[in-house]
Structures are given as C-alpha cells and as structure tokens.
Enzyme design. Structure first.
Site, mmCIF file in Angstrom:
data_model
loop_
_atom_site.group_PDB
_atom_site.id
_atom_site.type_symbol
_atom_site.label_atom_id
_atom_site.label_comp_id
_atom_site.label_asym_id
_atom_site.label_seq_id
_atom_site.Cartn_x
_atom_site.Cartn_y
_atom_site.Cartn_z
ATOM 1 N N GLY A 13 49.700 -0.889 -40.949
ATOM 2 C CA GLY A 13 50.586 -1.867 -40.556
ATOM 3 C C GLY A 13 50.124 -3.142 -40.561
ATOM 4 O O GLY A 13 48.884 -3.358 -40.794
ATOM 5 N N CYS A 130 52.510 -10.748 -27.738
ATOM 6 C CA CYS A 130 51.888 -11.963 -28.483
ATOM 7 C C CYS A 130 52.510 -13.277 -27.853
ATOM 8 O O CYS A 130 51.574 -14.153 -27.796
ATOM 9 C CB CYS A 130 52.562 -11.995 -30.068
ATOM 10 S SG CYS A 130 54.265 -11.524 -30.396
ATOM 11 N N GLN A 157 59.306 -18.048 -32.963
ATOM 12 C CA GLN A 157 58.476 -16.842 -33.539
ATOM 13 C C GLN A 157 58.584 -16.481 -34.950
ATOM 14 O O GLN A 157 59.898 -16.553 -35.310
ATOM 15 C CB GLN A 157 58.964 -15.746 -32.666
ATOM 16 C CG GLN A 157 58.501 -16.053 -31.103
ATOM 17 C CD GLN A 157 58.699 -14.734 -30.300
ATOM 18 O OE1 GLN A 157 59.218 -15.026 -29.144
ATOM 19 N NE2 GLN A 157 58.323 -13.562 -30.548
ATOM 20 N N SER A 160 56.161 -12.318 -38.870
ATOM 21 C CA SER A 160 55.189 -11.226 -38.912
ATOM 22 C C SER A 160 55.076 -10.550 -37.734
ATOM 23 O O SER A 160 54.489 -9.281 -37.699
ATOM 24 C CB SER A 160 53.630 -11.865 -39.111
ATOM 25 O OG SER A 160 53.557 -12.764 -38.176
ATOM 26 N N GLY A 161 55.696 -11.271 -36.821
ATOM 27 C CA GLY A 161 55.891 -10.287 -35.364
ATOM 28 C C GLY A 161 56.766 -8.772 -35.470
ATOM 29 O O GLY A 161 56.437 -8.063 -34.849
ATOM 30 N N LYS A 214 60.000 -9.772 -21.315
ATOM 31 C CA LYS A 214 58.501 -9.361 -21.363
ATOM 32 C C LYS A 214 57.679 -10.698 -20.961
ATOM 33 O O LYS A 214 56.733 -10.429 -20.269
ATOM 34 C CB LYS A 214 58.359 -8.941 -22.974
ATOM 35 C CG LYS A 214 58.560 -7.611 -22.922
ATOM 36 C CD LYS A 214 58.178 -7.146 -24.653
ATOM 37 C CE LYS A 214 59.045 -7.405 -25.431
ATOM 38 N NZ LYS A 214 58.867 -6.827 -26.917
ATOM 39 N N HIS A 243 53.082 -18.093 -34.088
ATOM 40 C CA HIS A 243 54.390 -18.534 -33.127
ATOM 41 C C HIS A 243 53.937 -19.795 -32.487
ATOM 42 O O HIS A 243 52.983 -20.097 -32.095
ATOM 43 C CB HIS A 243 54.197 -17.421 -31.787
ATOM 44 C CG HIS A 243 54.763 -15.869 -32.289
ATOM 45 N ND1 HIS A 243 55.115 -15.590 -33.443
ATOM 46 C CD2 HIS A 243 54.826 -15.080 -31.490
ATOM 47 C CE1 HIS A 243 55.522 -14.217 -33.427
ATOM 48 N NE2 HIS A 243 55.479 -13.996 -32.301
ATOM 49 N N ASN A 316 49.985 -15.244 -34.300
ATOM 50 C CA ASN A 316 50.411 -14.073 -33.373
ATOM 51 C C ASN A 316 49.854 -12.749 -33.725
ATOM 52 O O ASN A 316 50.163 -11.971 -32.962
ATOM 53 C CB ASN A 316 52.090 -13.869 -33.428
ATOM 54 C CG ASN A 316 52.753 -13.932 -34.974
ATOM 55 O OD1 ASN A 316 52.342 -14.963 -35.660
ATOM 56 N ND2 ASN A 316 53.346 -12.662 -34.976
HETATM 57 P P1 NAP Z 1 54.284 -2.407 -39.133
HETATM 58 O O1 NAP Z 1 53.652 -3.377 -40.010
HETATM 59 O O2 NAP Z 1 55.658 -1.834 -39.228
HETATM 60 O O3 NAP Z 1 53.415 -1.162 -39.160
HETATM 61 C C1 NAP Z 1 53.606 -0.055 -38.176
HETATM 62 C C2 NAP Z 1 52.508 0.981 -38.135
HETATM 63 O O4 NAP Z 1 52.813 2.030 -37.243
HETATM 64 C C3 NAP Z 1 52.188 1.591 -39.444
HETATM 65 O O5 NAP Z 1 50.739 1.634 -39.592
HETATM 66 C C4 NAP Z 1 52.923 2.967 -39.475
HETATM 67 O O6 NAP Z 1 52.429 3.941 -40.318
HETATM 68 C C5 NAP Z 1 52.486 3.102 -38.105
HETATM 69 N N1 NAP Z 1 53.380 4.368 -37.520
HETATM 70 C C6 NAP Z 1 54.887 4.333 -37.630
HETATM 71 N N2 NAP Z 1 55.398 5.418 -36.931
HETATM 72 C C7 NAP Z 1 54.052 6.243 -36.689
HETATM 73 C C8 NAP Z 1 54.133 7.618 -35.978
HETATM 74 N N3 NAP Z 1 55.236 8.231 -35.961
HETATM 75 N N4 NAP Z 1 53.163 7.942 -36.231
HETATM 76 C C9 NAP Z 1 51.938 7.294 -36.400
HETATM 77 N N5 NAP Z 1 51.953 6.027 -37.112
HETATM 78 C C10 NAP Z 1 53.205 5.482 -36.954
HETATM 79 O O7 NAP Z 1 54.215 -2.839 -37.534
HETATM 80 P P2 NAP Z 1 52.955 -3.774 -36.993
HETATM 81 O O8 NAP Z 1 53.397 -5.257 -36.867
HETATM 82 O O9 NAP Z 1 51.661 -3.676 -37.489
HETATM 83 O O10 NAP Z 1 53.317 -3.360 -35.427
HETATM 84 C C11 NAP Z 1 53.002 -2.291 -34.905
HETATM 85 C C12 NAP Z 1 53.414 -2.228 -33.421
HETATM 86 O O11 NAP Z 1 52.397 -3.078 -32.949
HETATM 87 C C13 NAP Z 1 54.694 -2.697 -33.055
HETATM 88 O O12 NAP Z 1 55.779 -1.765 -33.215
HETATM 89 C C14 NAP Z 1 54.445 -3.442 -31.517
HETATM 90 O O13 NAP Z 1 54.529 -2.203 -30.710
HETATM 91 C C15 NAP Z 1 52.962 -3.584 -31.708
HETATM 92 N N6 NAP Z 1 52.718 -5.074 -31.893
HETATM 93 C C16 NAP Z 1 52.355 -5.844 -30.825
HETATM 94 C C17 NAP Z 1 52.392 -7.044 -30.668
HETATM 95 C C18 NAP Z 1 51.895 -7.908 -29.650
HETATM 96 O O14 NAP Z 1 53.003 -8.659 -29.258
HETATM 97 N N7 NAP Z 1 50.994 -7.575 -28.902
HETATM 98 C C19 NAP Z 1 52.445 -7.972 -32.157
HETATM 99 C C20 NAP Z 1 53.088 -7.149 -33.031
HETATM 100 C C21 NAP Z 1 53.159 -5.714 -32.840
HETATM 101 P P3 NAP Z 1 53.000 4.243 -41.667
HETATM 102 O O15 NAP Z 1 52.241 3.424 -43.021
HETATM 103 O O16 NAP Z 1 52.933 5.688 -42.099
HETATM 104 O O17 NAP Z 1 54.668 4.165 -41.830
HETATM 105 N N1 12T Z 2 60.160 -7.086 -30.704
HETATM 106 O O1 12T Z 2 54.590 -5.635 -28.647
HETATM 107 O O2 12T Z 2 59.731 -8.468 -32.963
HETATM 108 O O3 12T Z 2 56.555 -6.067 -27.368
HETATM 109 O O4 12T Z 2 57.959 -10.125 -32.921
HETATM 110 C C1 12T Z 2 56.108 -7.833 -30.161
HETATM 111 C C2 12T Z 2 56.813 -8.556 -31.199
HETATM 112 C C3 12T Z 2 57.832 -6.644 -29.772
HETATM 113 C C4 12T Z 2 55.873 -6.122 -28.460
HETATM 114 C C5 12T Z 2 58.596 -9.037 -32.606
HETATM 115 C C6 12T Z 2 58.643 -7.379 -31.026
HETATM 116 C C7 12T Z 2 56.540 -6.771 -29.610
HETATM 117 C C8 12T Z 2 57.818 -8.251 -31.418
#
Ligand code: NAP
Ligand code: 12T
Length: 337
Positions: A13, A130, A157, A160-161, A214, A243, A316
């Site tokens: 991801g 973030c 925001q 990319s979030g 949040k 952001h 972010n």
């Molecule tokens: P993304 O680009 O959509 O990537 C999602 C990742 O999760 C991919 O590696 C995907 O794998 C994997 N995944 C999805 N479903 C899965 C499952 N059932 N089992 C194992 N892996 C699975 O999203 P992202 O931006 O990297 O964000 C991922 C998560 O991080 C968000 O949902 C959120 O909870 C968190 N996040 C937090 C912040 C923050 O504020 N701290 C910011 C951004 C994101 P595949 O390639 O196999 O689909």
């Molecule tokens: N929906 O980790 O969409 O709680 O920018 C982070 C970013 C959830 C989270 C976004 C989101 C989170 C977003």
C-alpha cells in the site's frame, strides 16, 4: 543493537511502501523481513536493499516464526483481527489504523510528545491519525508553556491519505476534467479534482465526520487532557500529498509572541517557516518528502484574550503515518536486549 525480525502488514500500500523507503533511509537493524498483504498481491515481489522479497498472504499463522515487531497498515478490520493474533505470539504491533487508538490501555504515541507511553504496551501500540500527529508536535511545547484552553482545527487534507485509490481519483479525475470526459470516482463520493470535500471517513450521529472526532479524542489522549475543549472541520482538497491545517489556540496564560515562536523553533521535529515579507510560510510542495512538521503564519488571534493562529503542514504519509510508526519501532528496538 539487537537485530530484529520485522514484518510489514499492508506492504504493497501507500503507507507500506513508504515504510520500506524509510526503513532503508534510517537503516534499522533488520535480521529478517516479512512482507504481508491480501491474497490479491500475494506472490508479487518487492525489492528492499537490493534483495527481492515475495509478498505473502496474511493468515492466522503468519506470526508463528519469531517476529519481534510488526508494522500494520492494512485498514481497521485487518488490524482488529490480526494485531491480537500477532501480539499473542510475542510480537509487538505498531498499528496505523484507527482500530485500537482509543482503547484505554493501548498507548497512542507521537515520539516527540509522549514517548513514555510506549512502554505501557501489552503487545499493541497505536499510531495516531495523520492530522492529529502533525498538530501534536506543535501543540505540545505550547501547552507546556501556556496551557491550552481550547483548540479549533480546520484541515486541508491530501488524497494520499485515502491510499492508492484516493490518489487515482485525483489523477484520473484531473485528466478527465481537462479532456472534457466523464469520470466516476472510485474512492470519494464526489469528484475531488478542482473540488473540496468536507467529508473524510464516515459521518457520525453528531453530524461530525469520524476524521473530525479522531482529532478531538486523539488530541486529548496524547496530551493526557481528558476534557480539553476541541472542535474540528476536516476537508479533502485536490492535493496529492501533504496535509495543511489552520489551528486556532486559546491559552489559559498570557503569552509573548516572540517566546511562543522561540518555543516552536526549539521543538523537536518542528521547523518554523514564517517570514511573510518574503512570502515564506509552510507549503505542501516543500513539506512533501520531509519528516519534519512545518509551522508558519504565526499571529495573535485578536478576537480573544490569549489566542494564536497557526498554519501547520506535514507529509501525511511520512510523519503522519510511516515515519511516526518507525520512530516508535526505533524506541522499542533501543530497549530490546
Ligand atoms: P492502500 O494504499 O489502499 O493499501 C492498503 C494495503 O492493505 C495494501 O497493502 C493491501 O494489500 C493491504 N490489505 C488490504 N486488505 C487486506 C487484508 N484483508 N489482509 C492483508 N492486507 C490487506 O492504503 P494505505 O494508504 O497504505 O493505508 C492503509 C491503512 O493505513 C489505512 O486503511 C489506515 O488504516 C492506515 N492509515 C493510517 C494513516 C494515519 O493517519 N496514521 C494514514 C494513512 C493510512 P493488497 O495489495 O493485497 O490489496
Ligand atoms: N479515512 O488512519 O482518508 O484513521 O485520509 C487516515 C486517513 C483514516 C486513519 C483519510 C482516513 C485514517 C484517512
């Protein structure tokens, strides 16, 4: 320093790939690296430090091999199910989703702000949202000096979030717009190109979005101020990465603007960019790709007794997600024998 076995859940991801970049930049002491995602990406290969790794499907037995630390970033439902499984196998999970952040005995940590909370963990440590993280590094030194009385957040925001799909909605939506073609967004409810959406995450019963709530609850938990009055409006804007936040603070104590600026200049992880005469203030363009949080437009709120307005910008995906998570992991590794 101990060489550790490290796993990344969600390695394919937006955040997962940034974990790998930052692990390489900061040269963490990794013995074995394991990359997990869903069945969709299982079998794909990812290069890390000139070595090819095969992505594995995450299953209930994934952690049966002496993994010390797992960085999770694969959404809330994956974290809810698999973080306790990993922790039960002796692995410490640093989780990026919102699944565990508000659970009472799970630490919620920004290393510059409340590092002492890390070691209260029972196998799971939560990484804040973030938008909360970049606000915390700025609020903490000011709270210590002047005691914050009220916070008003307004966020701008980046897409990319919302992961790979959010990025695509902006990129494809912009192309379609200039070519006068139709485009149906995949991630957002409305077109994000040339638009602003006051809607991030889901709506709650009180009319606020979950993203807004949040920011309220996570700020209180990190500052250990359970009743601090806070309100937020979170807006998605057509920016790829970084952001921005307009933050209005009211303090209990009177303050000197010079002293306040000085405190921000000296705050860990903060860079002050505030020379309005030269049009210098924080921009996503310069903050994107960096690990610091940038603050500027520092000015007294003349409508209240002890108030200030700030403009705060950070990457972010780096400080808002991957960098903060890895800083927590580094503190864990320092304590491992
Ligand atoms: P993304 O680009 O959509 O990537 C999602 C990742 O999760 C991919 O590696 C995907 O794998 C994997 N995944 C999805 N479903 C899965 C499952 N059932 N089992 C194992 N892996 C699975 O999203 P992202 O931006 O990297 O964000 C991922 C998560 O991080 C968000 O949902 C959120 O909870 C968190 N996040 C937090 C912040 C923050 O504020 N701290 C910011 C951004 C994101 P595949 O390639 O196999 O689909
Ligand atoms: N929906 O980790 O969409 O709680 O920018 C982070 C970013 C959830 C989270 C976004 C989101 C989170 C977003």
């Amino acid at each position: 320093m101990k060489q550790i076995n490290l796993a990344i859940v969600g390695a394919t991801g937006m955040v997962g790939r940034t974990f790998l970049k930052i692990l390489e930049e900061r040269n963490l002491p990794i013995k074995n690296l394991y990359l997990f995602a869903s069945s969709r990406s299982a079998g794909n290969t990812i290069t890390f430090k000139d070595h090819e790794y095969t992505v594995e499907e995450l299953t209930e037995t994934s952690f049966d091999r002496g993994i010390d630390i797992a960085l999770f970033s694969a959404g809330g439902s994956t974290s809810k199910k698999f973080a306790p499984i990993a922790a039960s196998k002796g692995c410490v999970v640093v989780d990026n989703s919102s699944a565990w952040r508000m659970v009472e005995d799970i630490p919620l940590v920004v290393p510059e702000v409340n590092p002492e909370d890390i070691f209260r963990h029972n196998g799971i440590i939560a990484n804040p949202n973030c938008s909360t993280i970049q606000a915390m590094v700025v609020l903490k030194p000011l709270h210590d000096l002047f005691k914050i009385k009220r916070v008003v957040y307004s966020t701008y925001q980046a897409v990319s979030g919302a992961g790979v799909a959010g990025w695509r909605d902006l990129e494809e939506g912009m192309k379609a717009h200039v070519n006068n073609e139709e485009f149906v967004p995949e991630k957002f409810q409305h077109p994000i190109a040339f638009n602003c959406l006051p809607h991030i995450d889901v709506f709650m019963d009180n009319g606020y979005t979950k993203e807004e709530m949040k920011m309220v609850h996570e700020t209180r938990k990190i500052l250990h101020e359970t009743d601090l009055p806070i309100t937020a409006t979170c807006v998605r804007v057509p920016v790829f990465n970084g952001h921005s936040e307009a933050i209005n603070l009211e303090f209990e104590k009177p303050f000197d603007l010079k002293e306040l600026k000085e405190a921000l200049i000296n705050a860990p992880g903060v860079v002050v960019e505030d020379e309005v005469g030269k049009a210098i203030y924080p921009l996503v363009e310069t903050a994107s790709g960096r690990d610091e949080t940038f603050v500027g437009r520092i000015r007294r709120d003349e409508s209240v007794k002890n108030g200030v307005n700030l403009w705060v910008v950070a990457d972010n995906i780096r400080k808002g997600a991957a960098t903060n998570t890895i800083q927590i992991a580094e503190k864990l590794i320092e304590e491992m024998k």
